[in-house]
Design a protein around this motif. Structure first.
Motif, PDB file in Angstrom:
ATOM      1  N   PRO A 118      -4.894   1.175  45.323  1.00  0.00           N
ATOM      2  CA  PRO A 118      -5.802   0.888  46.444  1.00  0.00           C
ATOM      3  C   PRO A 118      -6.599   2.119  46.860  1.00  0.00           C
ATOM      4  O   PRO A 118      -6.105   3.241  46.840  1.00  0.00           O
ATOM      5  CB  PRO A 118      -4.858   0.439  47.556  1.00  0.00           C
ATOM      6  CG  PRO A 118      -3.537   1.053  47.208  1.00  0.00           C
ATOM      7  CD  PRO A 118      -3.483   1.066  45.713  1.00  0.00           C
ATOM      8  N   THR A 119      -7.839   1.895  47.226  1.00  0.00           N
ATOM      9  CA  THR A 119      -8.699   2.949  47.752  1.00  0.00           C
ATOM     10  C   THR A 119      -9.342   2.453  49.031  1.00  0.00           C
ATOM     11  O   THR A 119      -9.255   1.272  49.372  1.00  0.00           O
ATOM     12  CB  THR A 119      -9.798   3.320  46.743  1.00  0.00           C
ATOM     13  OG1 THR A 119     -10.657   2.177  46.555  1.00  0.00           O
ATOM     14  CG2 THR A 119      -9.199   3.738  45.407  1.00  0.00           C
ATOM     15  N   ALA A 120     -10.033   3.355  49.736  1.00  0.00           N
ATOM     16  CA  ALA A 120     -10.723   2.953  50.960  1.00  0.00           C
ATOM     17  C   ALA A 120     -11.787   1.913  50.667  1.00  0.00           C
ATOM     18  O   ALA A 120     -12.043   1.009  51.470  1.00  0.00           O
ATOM     19  CB  ALA A 120     -11.339   4.184  51.632  1.00  0.00           C
ATOM     20  N   ALA A 121     -12.413   2.017  49.505  1.00  0.00           N
ATOM     21  CA  ALA A 121     -13.458   1.059  49.139  1.00  0.00           C
ATOM     22  C   ALA A 121     -12.882  -0.253  48.646  1.00  0.00           C
ATOM     23  O   ALA A 121     -13.521  -1.300  48.761  1.00  0.00           O
ATOM     24  CB  ALA A 121     -14.367   1.666  48.076  1.00  0.00           C
ATOM     25  N   ALA A 122     -11.680  -0.205  48.099  1.00  0.00           N
ATOM     26  CA  ALA A 122     -11.072  -1.420  47.544  1.00  0.00           C
ATOM     27  C   ALA A 122      -9.604  -1.494  47.952  1.00  0.00           C
ATOM     28  O   ALA A 122      -8.703  -1.347  47.130  1.00  0.00           O
ATOM     29  CB  ALA A 122     -11.212  -1.431  46.019  1.00  0.00           C
ATOM     30  N   PRO A 123      -9.330  -1.713  49.251  1.00  0.00           N
ATOM     31  CA  PRO A 123      -7.936  -1.816  49.687  1.00  0.00           C
ATOM     32  C   PRO A 123      -7.376  -3.197  49.379  1.00  0.00           C
ATOM     33  O   PRO A 123      -8.109  -4.164  49.277  1.00  0.00           O
ATOM     34  CB  PRO A 123      -8.040  -1.599  51.195  1.00  0.00           C
ATOM     35  CG  PRO A 123      -9.389  -2.151  51.535  1.00  0.00           C
ATOM     36  CD  PRO A 123     -10.273  -1.857  50.359  1.00  0.00           C
ATOM     37  N   PHE A 124      -6.086  -3.275  49.197  1.00  0.00           N
ATOM     38  CA  PHE A 124      -5.486  -4.603  49.104  1.00  0.00           C
ATOM     39  C   PHE A 124      -4.347  -4.753  50.114  1.00  0.00           C
ATOM     40  O   PHE A 124      -3.519  -5.628  50.000  1.00  0.00           O
ATOM     41  CB  PHE A 124      -5.018  -4.941  47.676  1.00  0.00           C
ATOM     42  CG  PHE A 124      -4.127  -3.934  47.003  1.00  0.00           C
ATOM     43  CD1 PHE A 124      -2.754  -3.977  47.159  1.00  0.00           C
ATOM     44  CD2 PHE A 124      -4.675  -2.960  46.187  1.00  0.00           C
ATOM     45  CE1 PHE A 124      -1.933  -3.072  46.514  1.00  0.00           C
ATOM     46  CE2 PHE A 124      -3.858  -2.059  45.532  1.00  0.00           C
ATOM     47  CZ  PHE A 124      -2.475  -2.105  45.689  1.00  0.00           C
ATOM     48  N   PHE A 125      -4.337  -3.869  51.114  1.00  0.00           N
ATOM     49  CA  PHE A 125      -3.454  -4.011  52.256  1.00  0.00           C
ATOM     50  C   PHE A 125      -4.327  -4.088  53.502  1.00  0.00           C
ATOM     51  O   PHE A 125      -5.289  -3.341  53.635  1.00  0.00           O
ATOM     52  CB  PHE A 125      -2.489  -2.825  52.372  1.00  0.00           C
ATOM     53  CG  PHE A 125      -1.698  -2.568  51.121  1.00  0.00           C
ATOM     54  CD1 PHE A 125      -0.987  -3.588  50.525  1.00  0.00           C
ATOM     55  CD2 PHE A 125      -1.686  -1.319  50.543  1.00  0.00           C
ATOM     56  CE1 PHE A 125      -0.258  -3.362  49.373  1.00  0.00           C
ATOM     57  CE2 PHE A 125      -0.958  -1.081  49.394  1.00  0.00           C
ATOM     58  CZ  PHE A 125      -0.240  -2.108  48.798  1.00  0.00           C
ATOM     59  N   LYS A 126      -3.982  -4.973  54.441  1.00  0.00           N
ATOM     60  CA  LYS A 126      -4.833  -5.208  55.598  1.00  0.00           C
ATOM     61  C   LYS A 126      -4.007  -5.144  56.875  1.00  0.00           C
ATOM     62  O   LYS A 126      -2.887  -5.649  56.932  1.00  0.00           O
ATOM     63  CB  LYS A 126      -5.515  -6.572  55.482  1.00  0.00           C
ATOM     64  CG  LYS A 126      -6.521  -6.877  56.582  1.00  0.00           C
ATOM     65  CD  LYS A 126      -7.223  -8.195  56.308  1.00  0.00           C
ATOM     66  CE  LYS A 126      -8.263  -8.517  57.362  1.00  0.00           C
ATOM     67  NZ  LYS A 126      -8.941  -9.814  57.094  1.00  0.00           N
ATOM     68  N   ALA A 127      -4.596  -4.531  57.919  1.00  0.00           N
ATOM     69  CA  ALA A 127      -3.938  -4.449  59.226  1.00  0.00           C
ATOM     70  C   ALA A 127      -4.924  -4.860  60.305  1.00  0.00           C
ATOM     71  O   ALA A 127      -6.082  -4.458  60.283  1.00  0.00           O
ATOM     72  CB  ALA A 127      -3.448  -3.031  59.483  1.00  0.00           C
ATOM     73  N   VAL A 128      -4.464  -5.693  61.260  1.00  0.00           N
ATOM     74  CA  VAL A 128      -5.317  -6.152  62.351  1.00  0.00           C
ATOM     75  C   VAL A 128      -4.518  -6.137  63.650  1.00  0.00           C
ATOM     76  O   VAL A 128      -3.295  -5.991  63.648  1.00  0.00           O
ATOM     77  CB  VAL A 128      -5.855  -7.579  62.092  1.00  0.00           C
ATOM     78  CG1 VAL A 128      -6.693  -7.613  60.829  1.00  0.00           C
ATOM     79  CG2 VAL A 128      -4.717  -8.589  62.018  1.00  0.00           C
ATOM     80  N   ALA A 129      -5.236  -6.308  64.757  1.00  0.00           N
ATOM     81  CA  ALA A 129      -4.636  -6.510  66.087  1.00  0.00           C
ATOM     82  C   ALA A 129      -3.625  -5.435  66.450  1.00  0.00           C
ATOM     83  O   ALA A 129      -2.540  -5.726  66.960  1.00  0.00           O
ATOM     84  CB  ALA A 129      -3.993  -7.894  66.164  1.00  0.00           C
ATOM     85  N   GLY A 130      -3.969  -4.201  66.175  1.00  0.00           N
ATOM     86  CA  GLY A 130      -3.080  -3.102  66.550  1.00  0.00           C
ATOM     87  C   GLY A 130      -2.190  -2.609  65.440  1.00  0.00           C
ATOM     88  O   GLY A 130      -1.479  -1.611  65.606  1.00  0.00           O
ATOM     89  N   GLY A 131      -2.186  -3.297  64.286  1.00  0.00           N
ATOM     90  CA  GLY A 131      -1.409  -2.827  63.154  1.00  0.00           C
ATOM     91  C   GLY A 131      -2.089  -1.653  62.473  1.00  0.00           C
ATOM     92  O   GLY A 131      -3.223  -1.297  62.788  1.00  0.00           O
ATOM     93  N   GLY A 132      -1.406  -1.035  61.522  1.00  0.00           N
ATOM     94  CA  GLY A 132      -1.987   0.117  60.850  1.00  0.00           C
ATOM     95  C   GLY A 132      -1.492   0.270  59.429  1.00  0.00           C
ATOM     96  O   GLY A 132      -0.387  -0.172  59.085  1.00  0.00           O
ATOM     97  N   ILE A 133      -2.346   0.874  58.577  1.00  0.00           N
ATOM     98  CA  ILE A 133      -1.975   1.263  57.220  1.00  0.00           C
ATOM     99  C   ILE A 133      -2.007   2.787  57.194  1.00  0.00           C
ATOM    100  O   ILE A 133      -3.028   3.401  57.501  1.00  0.00           O
ATOM    101  CB  ILE A 133      -2.953   0.693  56.175  1.00  0.00           C
ATOM    102  CG1 ILE A 133      -3.099  -0.821  56.340  1.00  0.00           C
ATOM    103  CG2 ILE A 133      -2.485   1.045  54.779  1.00  0.00           C
ATOM    104  CD1 ILE A 133      -1.862  -1.621  56.045  1.00  0.00           C
TER     105      ILE A 133
END
Length: 749
Positions: A477-492
């Motif tokens: 995974p890279t910043a341009a092509a991530p395959f992990f996602k975080a929303v609503a206060g989550g983080g990678i």
């Protein structure tokens, strides 16, 4: 005249009869519903007057008993069960779903007794129930409609067996085979000698503001449990909304439950209060003639593959597979359990792709397994997966509401579910947690649903930490092509550091001529027991923990020895289980390299060096390492565990050891005496610090303080302190609290 008398006499005699006729405007006196002649309890209906029901046999209701408090503000209902059981009937709704009618509803709405409005309780409606069993037939309780502000009704969460908004007293009562909330207390509830068993709460049972838990104390409720056993309960056991209060006295037992944390973060902000004054676990009879303790064994396959395939697992246990385990059904790792499955490369196969293994505030470790068609749900516990393959699962194979450590494993041919749940991993912050460390994972051929992602983390405080190389179909995974996602206060995030950032600058110890030893000692960490002895020259002592909770002296190393030694081994215990080195071993160096806070000695300057203190291996075959900067009283730079590993001295360079011994022979301490069990030095008890002007309580950490001891001093669970101060990442990486650090115990009022 005679004729007139003949006319009046009949009228005089008729007058009394005429006076006894009812007037058209009279209102009939309201009455309670008729009793069933066989059992002595009405089958359903509305209670409108004081009444005592004494059961003559087991009863089966056809609907709920209700008290509509606005229509009947003063009523006293007493049910004396005489040891019998009350059942209720089921019904099928318009969607074809089967539900169980409530047993009793004390409602604040007189139009429809099923409405559950959040207004003030009704103190004049009293309910007393004793010597009875309520059996829910494992059906979901009828759902209570609620009212929007605009007056329209909608179905709320799952219902409850008994809903009261006035004083409720229950004694010698058993609740069994429920599916939902057994008792929802919106007023004052006193439950004495009660047994909750063999029940299940609904899918949202971890949310405080929702309808989960066997006992639910609302924001207006005050409940007392005196002599209570909660056994074999799926999902949350007790929930307390913000504003609600629970007191536990007498004996109290949580047996084979998913979570014995009575209150927790849940989906909603704020928690109720739990004052635990219980005296210990319950024994003997409990409830309506039940047993407090009942032995239980999970179900194994025939022929036995080496691990259970159905039921509850409790205690500390290790399973070693001897063949494939095919047709694994639902398993629950109960609160407090520590379970290890050594699969030896064999398969763990679900009976269907809907099979779930639940972890309830427990530890589950799976090594070297091929897991097929099995989903895992971690509800606040710790899940460790190593050297394994997870495949052919439908609806996301891992959903994590706790901690997960996933390493050197493959996820393939799995199917995600719904918007945002990803294909292989999903986390949500139900416990203000939902955190995972991914190390060297491979994802391939997993099928998406609506989101083109591989792992998804959602909610405040959730996180995925990426360590090593995590690969999707050959790509990193890279910043341009991530395959992990975080929303609503989550983080990678990147790989977590091994501890807090250095605070004090390293201080080199200088001994003055004639300086004498100081008696004070301060503890450093808990890898074995490491003590700083404040004497000149400064010395560190290592003690090993024995199974009987005693300690044996293992090793002492002075600052002078550290200064005299070059890179390599400085000192080693006689049994090889404790060591102090200048510099780090290669496994520790590789792990420390991931830390963003760590700087190499060449970057720190001033002749800085790394000092490595190692103790082990433990019963888990782990060696604990502490990395210190420059001097024995310097900054703690990180704590690292290595596994598998032998004793810390194993593999040492004999020539370096001999050379170091020759250079520092005059400085080296005498060989350690033969191991003798000796009580471990214990830090002084923590002193609670007073509240500040704004009502907050802040504890300033003193040398020797631990999170557990701080929790005892303030009567607060250490997990609460960890959550309030966001210490999860530090502790996850093996870090410590440090003297002078301020810890929030209670927020400002």
């Amino acid at each position: 005249m005679r004729r007139l008398l003949f006319i009046l006499i009949p009228l005089l005699f008729a007058a009394p009869s005429f006076a006894q006729q009812p007037t058209p405007s009279a209102t009939p006196t309201p009455t309670n519903p008729p009793e069933d002649k066989t059992c002595g309890l009405p089958k359903e209906g509305t209670i409108v007057a004081n009444v005592i029901y004494t059961l003559k046999a087991n009863c089966t209701q056809t609907g709920a008993l209700e008290i509509k408090t606005d229509a009947t503000p003063n009523v006293r209902l007493t049910i004396n069960g005489k040891g019998h059981t009350i059942y209720n009937s089921t019904y099928v709704n318009e969607h074809g779903e089967t539900y169980l009618y409530n047993f009793l509803v004390v409602s604040d709405d007189g139009v429809d007794g099923d409405y559950n409005l959040d207004n003030s309780p009704s103190p004049n409606v009293k309910v007393i129930i004793k010597d009875v069993t309520f059996d829910g037939k494992s059906q979901k309780f009828r759902r209570h409609p609620r009212l929007h502000e605009d007056g329209h009704s909608y179905l709320g969460g799952y219902g409850s067996g008994i809903l009261t908004d006035g004083p409720l007293t229950m004694e010698n009562v058993t609740f069994t085979q429920g599916n939902g909330v057994w008792v929802r207390a919106r007023g004052t509830a006193t439950l004495k000698n009660v047994l909750f068993k063999d029940s299940y709460t609904n899918s949202r049972g971890f949310s405080l503001g929702s309808t989960g838990a066997a006992l639910h104390v609302t924001n207006t409720g005050k409940a007392t449990l005196h002599n209570a056993v909660l056994r074999d309960i799926g999902r949350t056991v007790i929930s307390i909304e913000n504003g609600g209060k629970l007191t536990t006295t007498g004996c109290l037992s949580f047996i084979r439950v998913w979570s014995h944390k009575v209150h927790h973060g849940g989906l909603y902000s704020g928690m109720g209060t739990w004052s635990d004054k219980s005296s210990g676990a319950c024994q003997g009879k409990i409830g309506n003639g039940g047993q407090a303790v009942v032995s239980y064994s999970p179900q194994f396959l025939d022929p036995d593959c080496g691990m259970p395939v159905r039921g509850y697992i409790e205690g500390t246990v290790v399973y070693t597979l001897t063949r494939d385990c095919v047709c694994v059904a639902a398993l629950t790792i109960t609160a407090g359990a520590r379970v290890t499955i050594n699969a030896n490369g064999f398969r763990i196969v679900g009976c269907s792709n809907g099979v779930i293994i639940h972890i309830g505030n427990a530890h589950l470790t799976i090594d070297n397994a091929i897991i097929e068609g099995v989903r895992l749900r971690n509800f606040g516990g710790i899940y460790t997966l190593r050297d394994s393959t997870v495949k052919d699962a439908y609806r996301t194979p891992i959903i994590n509401f706790g901690w997960a450590y996933l390493s050197n494993s493959i996820f393939e041919d799995n199917q995600g579910y719904g918007d945002g749940e990803g294909k292989s991993y999903y986390a949500h912050g139900y416990f203000r947690s939902g955190r995972a460390l991914f190390r060297d994972l491979i994802f391939r051929n997993n099928v998406p649903r609506n989101d083109e992602i591989e792992a998804y983390t959602s909610g405040s405080s959730t996180a995925i930490y990426l360590c090593g190389d995590n690969i999707l179909d050959g790509a990193i995974p890279t910043a341009a092509a991530p395959f992990f996602k975080a929303v609503a206060g989550g983080g990678i995030f990147g790989c977590p550091g091994p501890g807090p950032s250095p605070t004090p600058a390293p201080v080199k110890v200088v001994c003055l001529p004639g300086q004498v030893e100081q008696p004070a000692k301060r503890s450093l960490g808990a890898i074995g027991v490491i003590l700083y002895v404040e004497k000149c020259p400064l010395t560190v002592e290592i003690w090993e923990i024995l199974p009987n909770s005693q300690g044996q002296f293992a090793l002492a190393v002075s600052q002078s020895q550290i200064e005299a030694a070059s890179e390599g081994l400085v000192a080693c215990s006689a049994n090889g289980r404790a060591a102090v080195r200048v510099g780090m071993t290669e496994p520790v160096r590789q792990i420390m390299a991931y830390s963003k806070t760590y700087k190499a000695p060449s970057e720190r300057g001033g002749g800085a060096r790394d000092i490595l203190i190692s103790v082990g291996p433990t019963f888990e075959q782990k060696v604990h390492h502490l990395v210190i900067d420059h001097a024995l009283d310097g900054t703690v730079m990180g704590a690292v565990d290595t596994r598998p590993d032998g004793p810390p001295c194993e593999g040492a360079d004999a020539a370096s050891l001999q050379s170091a011994a020759g250079r520092a022979s005059s400085l080296r301490t005498a060989p350690a005496p033969p191991p003798q069990p000796t009580p471990i030095p214990v830090a002084a008890p923590v002193t609670a610090q007073p509240a500040r002007e704004d009502g907050s309580i802040v504890h300033v950490v003193q040398p020797g303080d631990t999170l557990w001891a701080i929790g005892v001093a303030y009567d607060v669970h250490p997990y609460r302190i960890i959550s309030l101060n966001q210490l999860e990442e530090i502790l996850m990486a093996g870090g410590f609290i440090v003297p002078g650090q301020e810890l929030l115990i209670r927020r400002a009022s």
